[in-house]
Scaffold this active site. Structure first.
Site, PDB file in Angstrom:
ATOM      1  N   PRO A 257      29.088 -25.937  31.252  1.00  0.00           N
ATOM      2  CA  PRO A 257      28.917 -27.111  30.377  1.00  0.00           C
ATOM      3  C   PRO A 257      30.107 -28.059  30.334  1.00  0.00           C
ATOM      4  O   PRO A 257      30.134 -28.968  29.526  1.00  0.00           O
ATOM      5  CB  PRO A 257      28.700 -26.464  29.010  1.00  0.00           C
ATOM      6  CG  PRO A 257      29.527 -25.220  29.068  1.00  0.00           C
ATOM      7  CD  PRO A 257      29.404 -24.713  30.488  1.00  0.00           C
TER       8      PRO A 257
ATOM      9  N   GLY B  52      33.606 -27.124  30.188  1.00  0.00           N
ATOM     10  CA  GLY B  52      34.850 -26.683  29.567  1.00  0.00           C
ATOM     11  C   GLY B  52      36.029 -26.736  30.522  1.00  0.00           C
ATOM     12  O   GLY B  52      37.101 -27.261  30.187  1.00  0.00           O
TER      13      GLY B  52
ATOM     14  N   ASP C 186      23.339 -29.100  44.484  1.00  0.00           N
ATOM     15  CA  ASP C 186      23.567 -27.695  44.817  1.00  0.00           C
ATOM     16  C   ASP C 186      24.902 -27.562  45.532  1.00  0.00           C
ATOM     17  O   ASP C 186      25.115 -28.148  46.592  1.00  0.00           O
ATOM     18  CB  ASP C 186      22.420 -27.204  45.703  1.00  0.00           C
ATOM     19  CG  ASP C 186      22.567 -25.757  46.143  1.00  0.00           C
ATOM     20  OD1 ASP C 186      23.544 -25.096  45.733  1.00  0.00           O
ATOM     21  OD2 ASP C 186      21.699 -25.279  46.894  1.00  0.00           O
TER      22      ASP C 186
ATOM     23  N   ASP D 129      33.716 -21.991  40.357  1.00  0.00           N
ATOM     24  CA  ASP D 129      33.329 -21.066  39.286  1.00  0.00           C
ATOM     25  C   ASP D 129      31.842 -20.770  39.485  1.00  0.00           C
ATOM     26  O   ASP D 129      30.985 -21.401  38.871  1.00  0.00           O
ATOM     27  CB  ASP D 129      33.602 -21.705  37.929  1.00  0.00           C
ATOM     28  CG  ASP D 129      33.323 -20.766  36.775  1.00  0.00           C
ATOM     29  OD1 ASP D 129      33.019 -19.583  37.013  1.00  0.00           O
ATOM     30  OD2 ASP D 129      33.389 -21.219  35.609  1.00  0.00           O
TER      31      ASP D 129
ATOM     32  N   CYS E  85      32.923 -14.749  36.106  1.00  0.00           N
ATOM     33  CA  CYS E  85      33.085 -14.055  34.821  1.00  0.00           C
ATOM     34  C   CYS E  85      32.412 -12.687  34.954  1.00  0.00           C
ATOM     35  O   CYS E  85      31.477 -12.360  34.218  1.00  0.00           O
ATOM     36  CB  CYS E  85      32.518 -14.866  33.667  1.00  0.00           C
ATOM     37  SG  CYS E  85      30.818 -15.431  33.884  1.00  0.00           S
TER      38      CYS E  85
END
Length: 475
Positions: free
Chosen positions: A284, A286, A329, A348, A401
């Protein structure tokens, strides 16, 4: 150790409660229990918890009044769903209708809380659970079943909770495949890793150094009676969570909500003024915002989901920053790349999210063991596609993550072998989730590989989620 009953069920299974709230007082525990049970049922059917909670709230305006209580019960239930399902399997001869079972699971989790931390008295939980089932016009048998099961648990509460420790899923509240995967990956620390994932994550803020300093912001919090601690270069951890509208400076872009481990991404990317930067898989936003707070760069924020991409712009607007937000993409750059190389790429990538289960307890129940191989293949596709976009001498930071080595160190070593022009640089490596007060104990052993940073550099003093970081420079 035995296996607990599977928790996933078909979305349209007969007897499932519809997404509608009841004619109960919206500030009552019964109303909150019923709505939380609806959300738990949706997760069992494959829906992410935030979407399930949003759907419950959309079912009736009254749900907004009980939003905090509904969310709290649903999150508690999913953190201890293995225990609740095991208890239910022992206490009933035949599986109850889906919504009745979900109501019982939510109520059992509340009753299993320690007396010191219990939010509601046992009498209130039992009474309100029975009332809520009755309000749905369930049969008299269903009301009697809820009453009988909850009272039977309370009569021998400690005995039942002790017995639950003999079952791996009930004791640890993860699927068995997940427990075994963590045991294999981290044989000396698997218990601490699983336990950390069962603790609610703290509310950690990222201080916008374009607006203030950590020291100045801590002073502002203190002046507002808010206890907090500095835990990183830009990170401040609040002693107790607060709604964002009560956080000083949030609306003005002075701070953002971001886990301390996630803040390492922009710090380790080390973009400098004038560089061209790609934040792949950016929503989003960050990390996008943090990169722009640290340097004046030309930044492209890429996101494959148009709805999620809109959130990047919203976050940047609050911060007073700007980037080129592009929908596309990351693994197919021909559709969006303008042939101008990037000096830094933040990759990420999509992953199992196994490192953020303390904030997203539904992830553990939604994931399947077979998902990991598919995610590894997707990550490799993205990395292979992004590497040619990097200028010679430029750097790419690979981030997940995840706590699973397949998405971390094993992936970094694959990339080194696959790309002869990639030089691996120092990076934090594997950061496993830590809990407040135990961060140093949990982080120190977890820097993996010859290119990993020391625990101090990796943030051993932080209270953070689980992440993996690897950094590569193009020759």
């Amino acid at each position: 150790m035995t296996r607990s009953a599977p928790i996933r069920r078909q979305a349209q299974k007969a007897g499932a409660a519809p997404f509608r709230t009841l004619r109960l007082a919206p500030d009552s525990l019964g109303f909150a229990l019923d709505c939380a049970a609806l959300a738990v049922g949706a997760v069992r059917a494959g829906m992410a918890l935030p979407a399930a909670l949003a759907r419950v709230q959309a079912s009736a305006p009254a749900a907004a009044i009980a939003r905090g209580a509904i969310q709290d019960i649903a999150y508690r239930a999913l953190r201890r769903l293995g225990t609740a399902d095991w208890l239910l399997a022992q206490l009933v001869r035949k599986a109850p209708p889906p919504h009745v079972g979900d109501m019982l699971a939510c109520a059992l989790v509340l009753l299993a809380d320690d007396a010191q931390t219990a939010v509601y008295t046992p009498f209130t939980v039992v009474d309100q659970a029975v009332t809520a089932i009755g309000a749905r016009r369930e049969s008299a048998f269903a009301k009697g079943l809820v009453n009988a099961v909850l009272r039977a648990f309370l009569r021998e509460r400690e005995v039942w909770l002790d017995k639950a420790q003999t079952d791996a899923v009930a004791a640890w509240n993860y699927p068995l495949w997940w427990i075994e995967a963590v045991q294999q990956a981290w044989p000396d620390a698997w218990q601490r890793v699983l336990a950390a994932g069962n603790q609610p994550g703290p509310l950690t803020l990222r201080v916008n150094t374009r607006r203030t300093t950590v020291a100045e912001y801590l002073h502002l919090l203190d002046a507002n009676g808010i206890a907090a601690t500095a835990i990183g270069i830009h990170a401040v951890r609040l002693a107790a969570p607060l709604p964002v509208d009560r956080i000083p400076g949030f609306a003005q872009g002075v701070v953002s909500v971001q886990d301390a481990g996630a803040q390492l991404a922009a710090e380790r990317l080390a973009a400098r003024d004038g560089m061209r930067v790609l934040d792949a898989c950016a929503a989003p936003g960050g990390k996008t915002g943090h990169v722009l707070e640290l340097a004046d760069v030309e930044l492209v924020a890429l996101e494959s989901d148009a709805a999620r991409a809109s959130r990047i712009g919203e976050n940047l607007s609050r911060l007073g920053l700007a980037a080129t937000v592009t929908v596309g993409d990351a693994g197919a750059p021909a559709a969006w790349y303008d042939a101008r190389p990037f000096d830094r790429i933040l990759a990420d990538v999509p992953c199992s999210a196994s490192g953020i289960v303390r904030r997203h307890p539904d992830v553990r129940w939604l994931r399947r063991a077979s998902d990991i191989a598919a995610l590894v293949a997707q990550q490799r596709r993205i990395l292979d596609a992004l590497w040619p976009l990097l200028a010679p001498g430029g750097e790419m930071l690979y981030v997940t993550c995840s706590i699973f080595p397949e998405e971390g160190e094993q992936q970094a070593r694959w990339f080194e072998r696959a790309h002869e022009d990639a030089v691996r640089l120092d990076a934090p490596g594997q950061l496993l989730p830590t809990a407040a007060g135990a961060a140093a104990e949990c982080s120190a052993p977890f820097s993996t590989g010859t290119h990993a940073a020391t625990p101090e550099r990796a943030g051993a003093d932080l209270d953070h989620d689980g992440f993996f970081y690897a950094r590569f420079q193009k020759r």
